[in-house]
Design an enzyme around this catalytic site. Structure first.
Site, PDB file in Angstrom:
ATOM      1  N   ASP A  79       0.828  -1.219   0.000  1.00  0.00           N
ATOM      2  CA  ASP A  79       0.000   0.000   0.000  1.00  0.00           C
ATOM      3  C   ASP A  79       0.855   1.259   0.000  1.00  0.00           C
ATOM      4  OD1 ASP A  79      -2.412  -1.428   0.147  1.00  0.00           O
ATOM      5  OD2 ASP A  79      -2.356  -1.501   2.341  1.00  0.00           O
ATOM      6  N   ARG A 137      -1.551   3.859  16.800  1.00  0.00           N
ATOM      7  CA  ARG A 137      -1.861   4.821  15.751  1.00  0.00           C
ATOM      8  C   ARG A 137      -1.745   6.286  16.172  1.00  0.00           C
ATOM      9  NH1 ARG A 137      -0.224   1.061  13.754  1.00  0.00           N
ATOM     10  NH2 ARG A 137      -1.189  -0.258  12.169  1.00  0.00           N
ATOM     11  N   ASP A 176      -7.900   2.179  10.759  1.00  0.00           N
ATOM     12  CA  ASP A 176      -6.751   3.066  10.917  1.00  0.00           C
ATOM     13  C   ASP A 176      -6.936   4.430  10.269  1.00  0.00           C
ATOM     14  OD1 ASP A 176      -5.412   1.315  12.506  1.00  0.00           O
ATOM     15  OD2 ASP A 176      -4.207   0.442  10.905  1.00  0.00           O
ATOM     16  N   SER A 213      -2.162 -10.367   6.136  1.00  0.00           N
ATOM     17  CA  SER A 213      -1.850  -8.986   6.467  1.00  0.00           C
ATOM     18  C   SER A 213      -1.546  -8.952   7.968  1.00  0.00           C
ATOM     19  CB  SER A 213      -3.054  -8.115   6.120  1.00  0.00           C
ATOM     20  OG  SER A 213      -2.898  -6.853   6.710  1.00  0.00           O
TER      21      SER A 213
HETATM   22  N1  ARG Z   1      -8.452  -4.940  13.649  1.00  0.00           N
HETATM   23  C1  ARG Z   1      -7.396  -4.386  14.414  1.00  0.00           C
HETATM   24  C2  ARG Z   1      -7.621  -2.943  14.703  1.00  0.00           C
HETATM   25  O1  ARG Z   1      -8.303  -2.297  13.966  1.00  0.00           O
HETATM   26  C3  ARG Z   1      -6.020  -4.668  13.858  1.00  0.00           C
HETATM   27  C4  ARG Z   1      -5.802  -4.469  12.400  1.00  0.00           C
HETATM   28  C5  ARG Z   1      -4.363  -4.595  12.076  1.00  0.00           C
HETATM   29  N2  ARG Z   1      -4.073  -4.686  10.683  1.00  0.00           N
HETATM   30  C6  ARG Z   1      -3.614  -5.783  10.048  1.00  0.00           C
HETATM   31  N3  ARG Z   1      -3.340  -5.655   8.813  1.00  0.00           N
HETATM   32  N4  ARG Z   1      -3.436  -6.914  10.628  1.00  0.00           N
HETATM   33  O2  ARG Z   1      -7.144  -2.440  15.690  1.00  0.00           O
END
Ligand code: ARG
Length: 393
Positions: free
Chosen positions: A13, A93, A122, A170
Site C-alpha cells: 500500500d 496509531r 486506521d 496482512s
Molecule cells: N483490527 C485491528 C484494529 O483495527 C487490527 C488491524 C491490524 N491490521 C492488520 N493488517 N493486521 O485495531
C-alpha cells in the site's frame, strides 16, 4: 513543489503511495517509519525501499519507549480490552500520527499521507490525531483511487516499484501484540492454522510443567518480573516471552469495525493479557466495591475510545485523570500460574489492600453478628412490597 510526509511501512500500500503522490498529486515525497516494536527488518527494509523507489528523504523514528510507557501501560492501568483484544494496533496509531506531524512541521510539508484503505479502522485513528495536532492537508491515495490489492500490484509493476514478497496474511506487529488477518482467515469457518503464530506456542506444544510468574506493580504499572526491575519495553517483551511459551495470548475473534463491517481477527498478545489479568487481580484487593464497578465501566469506555480513534477526545484525558488518581494505590505483587494456555492468579498482596483478613475470618467474634439482624431484616424492602402487591394471586 509542495512536500508531503508519508507514513511508510515498506508494504505494498505505502510503496504504491509514493509513486501515486508524485505522479498524480505532484508532491515531493518524504517518508517516515515509526518504530513501535515491529520486527527488525520492518524497520530496516522501509529505509532501503524508500531509497530504491527514490524519495527525497526517509526518517526512522524510534518511539518504542514512549509507546510502552505512555500507551501500553495505559492499557494495563485501564484494563482496556475491545471485544477481548488488547488494542495493540489501535494504541499505536495516535503515537505514529503524532510523530508524523512532528516531521511534517520540521520539513515544512503542506500535507501528510497514509496508505490506509477505506475499509479499516486506521484511517479514522490517523486522521483524527493528525487533524487535532496539525492543519496540514491529509491525503489517502489508496482510498482516493479505490484500489484493490491486485490493482496495486499491477500499478507497482508498471511503475518499477519493487513488489514486497508475496504475503499470505496482512500482519501488523508491535511490542504490544501481533494482528494477523486476510487470506484464508477471512472465512470464519476456517480454523486458524498454526503457521500464523510466532509469539505463542499451541496448547499441545506448551510445556507440561506449569510456571509461576511474579509481577510487581507500582501505581498500577508493572515494574518487576520475578524480582527483576525492568524498563517498560523490556518488561513487556519478557511478559510476551513467558506467557507465549505457555500458550497464553491467542485471541481469535469476530470483531466489529468502526464502519460496521465484521472482520475475523487473530491476535497474539501474551504479555498484554498476562499483565492486564495480574493488574486487575491486584485492583480487586485494593478498590472498593463502588470503584470495582466504575473500573469495569472505565475499561469498556476507554477501550471503545481507543479503538474508535478518539485519542484526543477530552473524555479520554478525563478518564486518565481519574484513573491515575485511583492507580496511586495500586501497589503490590501478584503471582500468576501459567500452564498450557491457561492463566490463574495464585497469590496477591498489597500494602493498600482493604481486605481485612481478621474481620472476614469465620473465627472472628469481634465483629458481632447479632448487630446485623436489623440491617438484614429490611434489606430489599421494595422487593418484598412489590411481591406482595403485584404477585398476589
Ligand atoms: N483490527 C485491528 C484494529 O483495527 C487490527 C488491524 C491490524 N491490521 C492488520 N493488517 N493486521 O485495531
Amino acid at each position: 513543489m509542495e512536500k508531503v510526509v508519508l507514513a511508510f511501512s515498506g508494504g505494498l500500500d505505502t510503496s504504491v503511495c509514493i509513486k501515486l503522490l508524485e505522479e498524480r498529486y505532484d508532491y515531493e515525497v518524504i517518508t517516515a517509519c515509526v518504530d513501535v516494536g515491529q520486527p527488525e527488518d520492518e524497520i530496516n527494509k522501509p529505509a532501503e525501499k524508500a531509497d530504491e523507489i527514490g524519495v527525497t528523504k526517509h526518517y526512522t523514528i524510534d518511539a518504542k519507549d514512549e509507546f510502552a510507557k505512555d500507551y501500553c501501560f495505559r492499557c494495563i492501568k485501564t484494563n482496556a480490552l475491545y471485544e477481548g483484544y488488547p488494542l495493540s494496533t489501535a494504541f499505536a496509531r495516535p503515537l505514529i500520527g503524532k510523530k508524523i506531524v512532528e516531521i511534517a512541521e520540521k520539513e515544512n510539508a503542506t500535507a501528510i499521507a497514509h496508505g490506509c484503505t477505506g475499509k479499516g479502522n486506521d484511517q479514522f485513528r490517523f486522521e483524527a490525531t493528525i487533524r487535532s495536532e496539525s492543519d496540514v492537508e491529509i491525503v489517502a491515495p489508496i482510498r482516493d483511487y479505490n484500489l484493490t490489492r491486485t490493482e496495486e500490484q499491477a500499478y507497482a509493476r508498471e511503475n518499477g516499484i519493487p513488489l514486497p514478497s508475496e504475503k499470505i496474511y496482512s500482519i501488523d506487529e508491535n511490542i504490544w501484540g501481533r494482528s494477523i488477518e486476510g487470506g484464508i482467515l477471512e472465512d470464519p469457518k476456517t480454523p486458524s492454522p498454526e503457521d500464523i503464530f510466532e509469539w505463542t506456542k499451541s496448547t499441545e506444544d506448551a510445556p507440561d510443567k506449569a510456571e509461576i510468574i511474579k509481577i510487581e506493580f507500582v501505581k498500577g504499572e508493572p515494574v518487576k518480573i520475578n524480582d527483576e526491575a525492568l524498563d517498560p519495553v523490556a518488561l513487556i517483551r519478557k511478559a510476551n516471552a513467558i506467557a507465549g511459551e505457555h500458550g497464553v495470548g491467542r485471541v481469535d475473534i469476530i470483531e466489529d469495525r468502526i464502519i460496521g463491517l465484521k472482520s475475523r481477527e487473530n491476535y497474539e498478545t501474551p504479555g498484554a493479557l498476562l499483565l492486564i489479568t495480574a493488574h486487575q487481580a491486584l485492583e480487586k484487593l485494593i478498590f472498593s466495591r463502588k470503584e470495582i464497578v466504575f473500573a469495569e465501566y472505565l475499561a469498556q469506555k476507554y477501550a471503545e475510545l481507543v479503538y474508535d480513534g478518539y485519542w484526543n477526545e477530552p473524555l479520554r484525558e478525563d478518564l486518565d485523570a481519574i484513573n491515575d488518581h485511583m492507580q496511586e494505590r495500586v501497589n503490590g505483587i501478584v503471582e500468576v500460574k501459567l500452564h498450557k494456555g491457561s492463566m490463574k492468579i495464585v497469590t496477591r498482596e498489597s500494602p493498600n489492600a482493604i481486605y481485612n483478613q481478621k474481620e472476614v475470618s469465620f473465627e472472628d467474634k469481634d465483629m458481632d453478628q447479632t448487630e446485623m439482624i436489623g440491617m438484614v431484616k429490611y434489606h430489599d424492602l421494595q422487593g418484598a412490597e412489590y411481591s406482595k402487591v403485584w404477585k398476589k394471586e
